[in-house]
Structure formats: structure tokens, C-alpha cells
Design an enzyme around this catalytic site. Structure first.
Site, PDB file in Angstrom:
ATOM      1  CD  GLU A  64      -1.504  -2.300   1.518  1.00 39.59           C
ATOM      2  OE1 GLU A  64      -0.457  -2.689   1.822  1.00 39.59           O
ATOM      3  OE2 GLU A  64      -2.545  -3.210   1.710  1.00 39.59           O
ATOM      4  CG  PHE A 126      -9.690 -10.302  11.450  1.00 43.56           C
ATOM      5  CD1 PHE A 126      -8.352 -10.597  11.901  1.00 43.56           C
ATOM      6  CD2 PHE A 126      -9.656 -10.223  10.231  1.00 43.56           C
ATOM      7  CE1 PHE A 126      -7.299 -10.912  11.030  1.00 43.56           C
ATOM      8  CE2 PHE A 126      -8.695 -10.584   9.093  1.00 43.56           C
ATOM      9  CZ  PHE A 126      -7.362 -10.965   9.782  1.00 43.56           C
ATOM     10  CD  GLN A 127      -7.263  -7.983   7.917  1.00 38.66           C
ATOM     11  OE1 GLN A 127      -8.185  -7.526   7.131  1.00 38.66           O
ATOM     12  NE2 GLN A 127      -6.120  -8.240   7.524  1.00 38.66           N
ATOM     13  CE  LYS A 176     -17.163  -7.261   3.696  1.00 41.06           C
ATOM     14  NZ  LYS A 176     -16.308  -8.499   4.028  1.00 41.06           N
ATOM     15  CG  MET A 488      22.156  12.348   3.407  1.00 37.00           C
ATOM     16  SD  MET A 488      23.309  13.726   2.657  1.00 37.00           S
ATOM     17  CE  MET A 488      22.463  14.315   1.122  1.00 37.00           C
TER      18      MET A 488
HETATM   19  C1  LIG Z   1      12.178   5.851   5.203  1.00 33.25           C
HETATM   20  C2  LIG Z   1      13.305   6.540   5.555  1.00 33.25           C
HETATM   21  N1  LIG Z   1      14.252   5.922   6.535  1.00 33.25           N
HETATM   22  C3  LIG Z   1      15.479   6.364   6.754  1.00 33.25           C
HETATM   23  C4  LIG Z   1      15.931   7.778   6.313  1.00 33.25           C
HETATM   24  C5  LIG Z   1      16.994   8.297   6.688  1.00 33.25           C
HETATM   25  N2  LIG Z   1      17.931   8.255   5.550  1.00 33.25           N
HETATM   26  C6  LIG Z   1      18.200   9.502   4.948  1.00 33.25           C
HETATM   27  S1  LIG Z   1      19.194   9.557   3.759  1.00 33.25           S
HETATM   28  C7  LIG Z   1      19.339   7.938   3.936  1.00 33.25           C
HETATM   29  C8  LIG Z   1      20.360   7.005   3.150  1.00 33.25           C
HETATM   30  C9  LIG Z   1      19.829   6.842   1.710  1.00 33.25           C
HETATM   31  O1  LIG Z   1      20.559   5.806   1.148  1.00 33.25           O
HETATM   32  P1  LIG Z   1      20.518   5.555  -0.512  1.00 33.25           P
HETATM   33  O2  LIG Z   1      19.107   5.558  -0.869  1.00 33.25           O
HETATM   34  O3  LIG Z   1      21.478   4.642  -0.929  1.00 33.25           O
HETATM   35  O4  LIG Z   1      20.891   7.051  -1.077  1.00 33.25           O
HETATM   36  P2  LIG Z   1      22.522   7.627  -1.006  1.00 33.25           P
HETATM   37  O5  LIG Z   1      22.349   8.596  -0.033  1.00 33.25           O
HETATM   38  O6  LIG Z   1      23.360   6.574  -0.863  1.00 33.25           O
HETATM   39  O7  LIG Z   1      22.422   8.180  -2.457  1.00 33.25           O
HETATM   40  C10 LIG Z   1      18.671   7.451   5.181  1.00 33.25           C
HETATM   41  C11 LIG Z   1      18.986   6.216   5.809  1.00 33.25           C
HETATM   42  C12 LIG Z   1      14.798   8.152   5.460  1.00 33.25           C
HETATM   43  N3  LIG Z   1      15.236   9.509   4.866  1.00 33.25           N
HETATM   44  N4  LIG Z   1      13.692   7.624   5.160  1.00 33.25           N
END
Ligand SMILES: Cc1ncc(C[n+]2csc(CCOP(=O)(O)OP(=O)(O)O)c2C)c(N)n1
Ligand SMILES: [Mg+2]
Lengths: 582, 176
Positions: A64, A126-127, A176, A488
Site C-alpha cells: 500500500e 479483526f483488522q 464494510k 547521505m
Molecule cells: C524511510 C526512511 N528511513 C530512513 C531515512 C534516513 N535516511 C536519509 S538518507 C538515507 C540514506 C539513503 O541511502 P540511499 O538510498 O542508498 O541513497 P544515497 O544517500 O546513498 O545516495 C537514510 C537512511 C529516510 N530518509 N527515510
């Protein structure tokens, strides 16, 4: 503002039909012809009604959340609410991230969730989940339907609220039994909501005040955000900037509103903005903000964001004005008529202020702090991938991203020139947004090439939607900048945590092989000289075979995004990064 | 800027869930409220919510604007600057052995409160008045031992010609 709603064309609508059929009727009346979703116990009557009716296209998604981002992708490309259907409980709770994402970036969405039967509500059936309660803070408005007679009214209201004013997600939770219950209620002719009257024109007095500030300033800058896009006011922004010759900074969400290669464009502000945008905002004495929330990623340390600026703040949502940065001239209104009014008045000025000196200064900063990176031999640099993709696509191509370094590099290095070609999760920063959003975008605009530039970590978060892309033969290209890291976060660990790389190393699967296993196409790219051919192949092959293509591009994990403002720091103290190309 | 208590009067749709939506917004945005009282208005389709908000002018402006963007909120008035009548009702059950009873009754008379229930060892007192009057009698009764206490939260109406009802089109939903 009241909206004229055409009476439904169904003559038989005075006859009784089920709540589920009334829902289908309402969706059609609103012009929603594409739905995303996953069925389940509590929404089966609606799916049954869909089954009997072939006019509406439904995309069955893997998860979803993926469906919600697809609906967002659809919405951002078309400007119309994306529609997502789920069952009760887990189906609905899986939507929460998508709704939170949509409300942050003002994306119009209609979420229809099944709920347990009214007789069971409150019994931990349920749900069962309190979906109305859970989603209150992440929707513009939401409903728990009490009677099937209310359905036509609620749908007409919901769509109106979602798409008007500052757009946003609206959730309609339908027990529902009400989907089965018969009703003869029909769509109201007109929607008049006492407590909801989005503003349109700006107050003439405020517009006069704004013009006075502009006329008397010496160092003006325009800061344009995503609101300009929702208002379809890119042309007005251009006319206004050109009429007065004022430089334009585009926020992350505002990219595409103003051609980034226009001589007046200063690029993006904030944490990873250009040095010249940051310095122009810092030194300006008049800042004309249009449709931007001025959030912390833009302002950095508040007192040192724009210490000399008289702020003119145009926004359709009064609560955004003065929330973060005090405004000297607040203008509550829709960006289009407000900008039009400003342009009209400027047209009658006898002379335009002479800001040559300011332009010289700004252009000096451009030369001093160009965006750039150092090339490395035999290694693919992520920035080069973006430039390569950019060179192979025209202005109508649509780009989506996940969240992380790859997102910032795309924002920095891709030449966005048209509105609604840039889809990214700005406010919530949702990893996993990019790929499903790309699918929604492609379904909305099949003739445009759609490329998702993703991170390895981000792609993992919604890669189940490869199955959806294959099933419906949605030809998108996903270019994964695979640095084997949550890049990042790694960058922050490198800069602020002495290289303690806590839980940021990824062991991603061979994404190209995963794509192939799902029935799509894929290729691994390791050497710089392969890059151009590989992207060309992917773009061509996707369209020809009508399949998703994943390019698994191995990039250097040590590369950092610059410029950078350390979190909470003053923007002017940005780290410029290496001098180099561009 | 003042950290005043601001009396806000909001007319909202009288439907289930509206109170949750509004109180949720206050909690989520970290706004401080001293009291919140809700009840039906002269028109049963609407409720009046009286909210005592604590904060400086900027906070108040945000509170009003955030309320203003909610679909269920029809109208908001800040009554701080207008002459108004403010009331709160409290029921106070106080420990009252025969030896201290007459003292307590004297206090009740001074405050023009009422005794609404009498027990062997306890009295229940009803007081109505401005919030600080209610605070004052509670303070005075504390030494005797307050057994139980219920307060309604403050309600407010503007004096004289000014009305803040739904029918009054002069008051704007958003005060910008
Ligand atoms: C759902 C979610 N979980 C955690 C984060 C924290 N976070 C921000 S950037 C990042 C790393 C992203 O890694 P990647 O997709 O490999 O991109 P890169 O920075 O390596 O280009 C994380 C864990 C987030 N923004 N969103
Ligand atoms: Mg990565």
C-alpha cells in the site's frame, strides 16, 4: 469559494444502488479514471463493484505504501488527486507514510479505506484500526462514513478539499456494511463548506505594500517554491522575474518552475544549495517568497538566514506566513492572481529600479562558487551519471528520486526546465518514494520518458513494485546510484562522527538481476565508458519492450554532496566543496 | 511580547471527532492550553469551543491560523481585547467536620458560592465566576482538605452588541 458540481449524469441514480456503486459513481464524476490499491476483507464490496465496471482502471500494487507513492506520482504530474484504495487495519496503516509524504509536499490524494462493519467498530475486531484517528495529523481532512446516504456528499467534498486551496491528502474510511447498504442519495449540485474557503486574490493593500518594498530595495531576490507549481503559475513567475530583472532561487520542491539555466536562475537554496543562492538570500534586502514554507532545510540557522531582508511572503495557506520567518508584507492568496497583479502594477511604473550593482555582485558569487566535483579516473562519479542522463533526455522527461545523496545530486546537476517534471519527497524525505512515484508518473503521462534516479538503500524500500511495473508493463527506467551505502548518512558520519560508519553499509542484491527475475530488464554498469551506452539502451529498451529497466550503476561511496551547511548551522558558513568541473 | 492567557472562542461543526482533531492539533504543535470547554451553541449544528491559550503574540497568531485551516472550524475570535463575560463552574467536595463547618459556610457566603450537598463529614460547594475567583476559593478551602474537585474550564461571551456566533459575518475566520 464554492465549486459548481455538475449533477451526475446517471438518470438511474435516484434508484437505489449499493454504497460501493455510489463510490464508483462518485469517482467517475470527479474524473478519476486510474486507481491504485490492494484489496482485502473490508473493501471487497468496492472491488466487486469495480469488477463489474470496466471504465475505471485499477493498478494492483505490491504494498500500500508503494500504491500511495504511485498515486502521488500520478497527482504531481496531472495536478489531479491520485486515488488509492486499501482494506482496513494493516492495509490502511501501510498508507500512513504516503499520506504524511503527501501532506508535507501538498500533493492531492484521495485515500479510500475499508473499515470493519459499523456494528464491530470499537471492539478490536479483526483488522480493525482507528484509521480516522491515526490519519488525522497526516491528512488535510478525513472522514469516517456513518451512513451510505452520505457517500456522494463526502466524495464531492473530499475531492474539492483535496484539489483546491493548498492541495493535500483526504482519507475516506468506509465501514464494510455501508458499502453494501443501499442508497438513493445523489451528488450535491454545489459544494459549500462553511469552514473551508480557500483564498484566491491577494489583498490590494498588501500588494501595494509589496510593490513599495520592491521599488525601494537595492538587493531583491525571489524565492519560489512548490506552491508556484500547484498554482500553475510558472509563467507568471517568469513574467514577474523578467519584468523586474530579479534573480530567482528555486526551492527543492520548486525546481522546474523556473528554467534552471535561465540567466536569472540561482538554483537551489539551503543545506545543499548553491553558494550563490545562499549568499544572495543572505545579503538581499528584499525577499519575495512565493509558495514556500521556508523550512529549516532552506533557512539553516534562522537569525542568519536573511538578516537584512524585508520579507514579502505570498502563500495560499495563511499559517505558513510568519511561521518560521517573520514577514513584513504577508499576502494570503493564490500565487497566480497575486503574481499577475504584481506584474500588472509593475507594467505601469515609469522606470524600473537599477540593480546593476547587485547583479554584478550576484554574478561574482556565481563565478566564485560554481557547482563542481573532482573527476576520478576509472570510477563512475554519481554527478556524472546525472549529467549523462540529463544530456540524453529532453525537457518533457520526468525525473523521480529516492532520498539521500543521489536526490541532492539530481537536484543540483539535472537541468530542470519545466514544471511537473521533477518528483521528489521534499518535506518528509521518504526513502522508497522514487520508484513507485515513477510508475504513477508514467501511467499519468505515457508519452513522456520517466527516469527514477534512486539510491541503493532507497530502492530496497519499495522494490516489490518491480512486480507491478512488469505486470502492467510500465516502461520506466530506474538508474540506481549504487554506492553500497546509505550514502547521505555515511556522509554525516564521515563529517561529524569521525568515520564511525554505524549500520550504513548495505549488501544490496544485484539489482539488475532482481529486475530480470521479476520479468523486467537490467544491466550492471561499472566503467565510466559504459555509462552513456547503457542509459541509451535502457531508455530505448524500456519503450520497445514495454518493461521496467534497472541500471545498477556502481558509484564511488566516498563522494560527498557539496556545498553543505551542517545541520543547525548558519547558511553563510556553507562548506563549498572541491573546485572543479562545471 | 506578552505570555498572556488568551481567550479564544471557536465555532466548530458539532460532530464526533472534531474535538479529537482540534486537541490533537494543539498537542502536535506544542501549543499550551490552560483549558478547553465545548458545548452546543444556539444552533445545534455547531459547538462553541472556548480555549484558553498561553503564549506570546506569535504563538497566538499561529494558533489562530492553524485553527483557521481546519475544515471543521467555522470561525475564531480572540476575545482578549473585547469586553467580555468569563465564567467557570467548579464543584468542590471539602472535608467539613462539625467543628469547622461554620467557618466554611462563611467562606462560601463571602464568595457567593452555594452549598449543593451536605454529608456527615463533607460539604459539596458549587462556585461560578471568573477563573481567578474559582482559583481563590479553592485556595481558601485547601486547608480544610479538598476531597474531590471538578472544574468545567472557562467559557466566554463578548458583551453588548458584539456577537461571535455563526450568524455574525463580521468576524473573520482567519485574522490576517
Ligand atoms: C524511510 C526512511 N528511513 C530512513 C531515512 C534516513 N535516511 C536519509 S538518507 C538515507 C540514506 C539513503 O541511502 P540511499 O538510498 O542508498 O541513497 P544515497 O544517500 O546513498 O545516495 C537514510 C537512511 C529516510 N530518509 N527515510
Ligand atoms: Mg546508497
Amino acid at each position: 469559494m464554492s465549486t459548481k458540481v455538475e449533477p451526475t449524469s446517471h438518470k438511474r441514480s435516484v434508484n437505489k444502488r449499493s454504497g460501493a456503486q455510489a463510490v464508483i459513481e462518485a469517482l467517475k464524476a470527479e474524473g478519476a479514471n486510474l486507481l491504485f490499491g490492494v484489496t482485502g476483507g473490508a473493501i471487497m464490496p468496492i472491488y466487486d463493484a469495480l469488477y463489474k465496471d470496466s471504465d475505471l482502471r485499477h493498478i494492483m500494487v505490491g504494498h500500500e505504501q508503494g500504491g500511495a507513492h504511485m498515486a502521488e506520482g500520478y497527482a504531481r504530474v496531472t495536478g489531479e488527486p491520485g486515488v488509492i484504495l486499501t482494506t482496513s487495519g494493516p492495509g490502511a496503516t501501510n498508507l500512513v507514510t504516503g499520506l504524511a509524504d503527501a501532506i508535507m509536499d501538498s500533493t492531492p490524494l484521495i485515500a479510500i479505506t475499508g473499515q470493519v462493519a459499523t456494528s464491530l467498530i470499537g471492539n478490536d475486531a479483526f483488522q480493525e484500526a482507528d484509521v480516522r484517528g491515526i490519519t488525522m495529523p497526516v491528512t488535510k481532512h478525513n472522514y469516517l462514513v456513518q451512513n451510505s446516504d452520505h457517500l456522494p456528499q463526502i466524495f464531492a467534498e473530499g475531492f474539492h478539499i483535496s484539489r483546491s486551496g493548498r492541495p493535500g491528502p483526504v482519507l475516506i474510511d468506509i465501514p464494510k456494511d455501508l458499502q453494501v447498504q443501499q442508497t438513493s442519495a445523489i451528488r450535491p449540485k454545489e459544494i459549500e463548506l462553511e469552514g473551508y474557503k480557500p483564498p484566491y486574490e491577494g489583498h490590494p493593500k498588501q500588494i501595494r505594500k509589496a510593490l513599495e518594498v520592491i521599488q525601494n530595495c537595492e538587493r531583491p531576490v525571489i524565492l519560489a517554491g512548490g506552491g508556484v507549481l500547484h498554482a500553475e503559475a510558472s509563467q507568471e513567475l517568469m513574467d514577474f522575474a523578467e519584468a523586474l530583472n530579479i534573480p530567482v532561487v528555486s526551492t527543492l520542491m520548486g525546481l522546474g518552475n523556473f528554467p534552471i539555466d535561465h540567466p536569472l536562475s540561482l538554483g537551489m537554496p539551503g543545506m545543499h544549495g548553491t553558494g550563490y543562492a545562499i549568499l544572495s538570500l543572505y545579503h538581499c534586502d528584499a525577499m519575495i517568497c512565493v509558495g514556500t514554507r521556508l523550512d529549516d532545510r532552506i533557512t539553516g540557522k534562522l537569525d542568519e538566514f536573511c538578516p537584512w531582508a524585508k520579507l514579502i511572503h505570498i502563500d495560499i495557506d495563511a499559517s505558513e506566513i510568519g511561521k518560521n520567518v517573520p514577514a513584513m508584507v504577508p499576502i494570503v492568496g493564490h500565487a497566480k492572481p497575486v503574481l499577475k497583479d504584481l506584474i500588472k502594477s509593475v507594467g505601469s511604473w515609469e522606470s524600473r529600479p537599477d540593480w546593476t550593482e547587485w547583479h554584478n555582485q550576484v554574478n561574482g558569487w556565481r563565478k566564485e562558487y560554481p557547482l563542481g566535483y573532482k573527476e576520478k579516473e576509472n570510477q563512475i562519479l554519481p554527478q556524472q551519471v546525472i549529467e549523462e542522463v540529463d544530456s540524453l533526455l529532453d525537457d518533457d522527461a520526468i525525473i523521480t528520486t529516492g532520498v539521500g545523496q543521489h536526490q541532492m545530486w539530481t537536484a543540483q546537476y539535472y537541468t530542470f526546465r519545466k514544471p511537473r517534471t521533477w518528483l521528489t519527497s521534499g518535506g518528509l524525505g521518504t526513502m522508497g518514494y522514487g520508484f513507485p512515484a515513477a510508475l504513477g508518473a508514467k501511467l499519468a503521462k505515457p508519452e513522456a520518458p520517466v527516469v527514477c534516479i534512486d539510491g541503493d538503500g532507497s530502492f530496497i524500500m519499495n522494490m516489490q513494485e518491480l512486480v507491478t511495473a512488469v505486470r502492467y508493463r510500465i516502461p520506466v527506467v530506474c538508474v540506481i546510484l549504487n554506492n553500497l551505502f546509505l550514502g547521505m548518512v555515511r556522509q554525516w558520519q564521515h563529517l561529524f562522527f569521525e568515520d564511525r560508519f554505524a549500520e550504513t553499509t548495505l549488501m544490496p542484491p544485484a539489482f539488475d538481476q532482481v529486475a530480470i527475475a521479476c520479468g523486467g530488464l537490467g544491466k550492471r554498469v561499472e566503467r565510466p565508458e559504459e555509462l552513456n551506452q547503457a542509459i541509451k539502451w535502457a531508455l530505448k529498451e524500456a519503450e520497445e519492450k514495454r518493461l521496467p529497466v534497472v541500471l545498477n550503476v556502481m558509484t564511488d561511496c566516498e563522494e560527498c554532496v557539496y556545498p553543505m551547511v551542517p545541520a543547525g548551522g548558519a547558511n553563510v558558513n556553507f562548506i563549498p566543496g572541491p573546485e572543479g568541473k562545471k | 511580547m506578552s505570555k498572556h492567557l488568551h481567550p479564544l472562542s471557536a465555532i466548530v461543526i458539532n460532530e464526533s471527532g472534531v474535538l479529537a482533531r482540534i486537541s490533537g492539533m494543539f498537542a502536535r504543535r506544542g501549543f499550551n492550553i490552560d483549558s478547553l470547554a465545548v458545548g452546543e451553541t444556539e444552533d445545534p449544528r455547531y459547538s462553541r469551543m472556548t480555549i484558553m491559550v498561553r503564549g506570546d503574540d506569535r504563538v497566538l497568531e499561529q494558533v489562530v491560523k492553524q485553527l483557521g485551516r481546519m475544515v471543521d472550524v467555522i470561525k475564531i475570535n480572540d476575545l482578549a481585547k473585547d469586553p467580555h463575560v468569563e465564567r467557570e463552574v467548579a464543584l468542590i467536595k471539602v472535608h467539613a467536620p462539625p467543628s469547622e463547618r461554620s467557618e466554611i459556610i462563611e467562606l462560601v457566603n463571602i464568595f457567593r458560592a452555594k452549598i449543593v450537598d451536605v454529608g456527615k463529614k463533607r460539604l459539596m460547594i458549587e462556585i461560578s465566576g471568573k477563573g481567578d475567583k474559582v482559583d481563590a476559593i479553592i485556595d481558601m478551602l485547601k486547608p480544610y482538605g479538598i476531597v474531590e474537585l471538578a472544574r468545567t474550564g472557562r467559557i466566554i461571551l463578548a458583551r453588548g452588541q458584539k456577537t461571535t456566533s455563526v450568524m455574525d459575518r463580521q468576524a473573520e475566520k482567519v485574522l490576517v
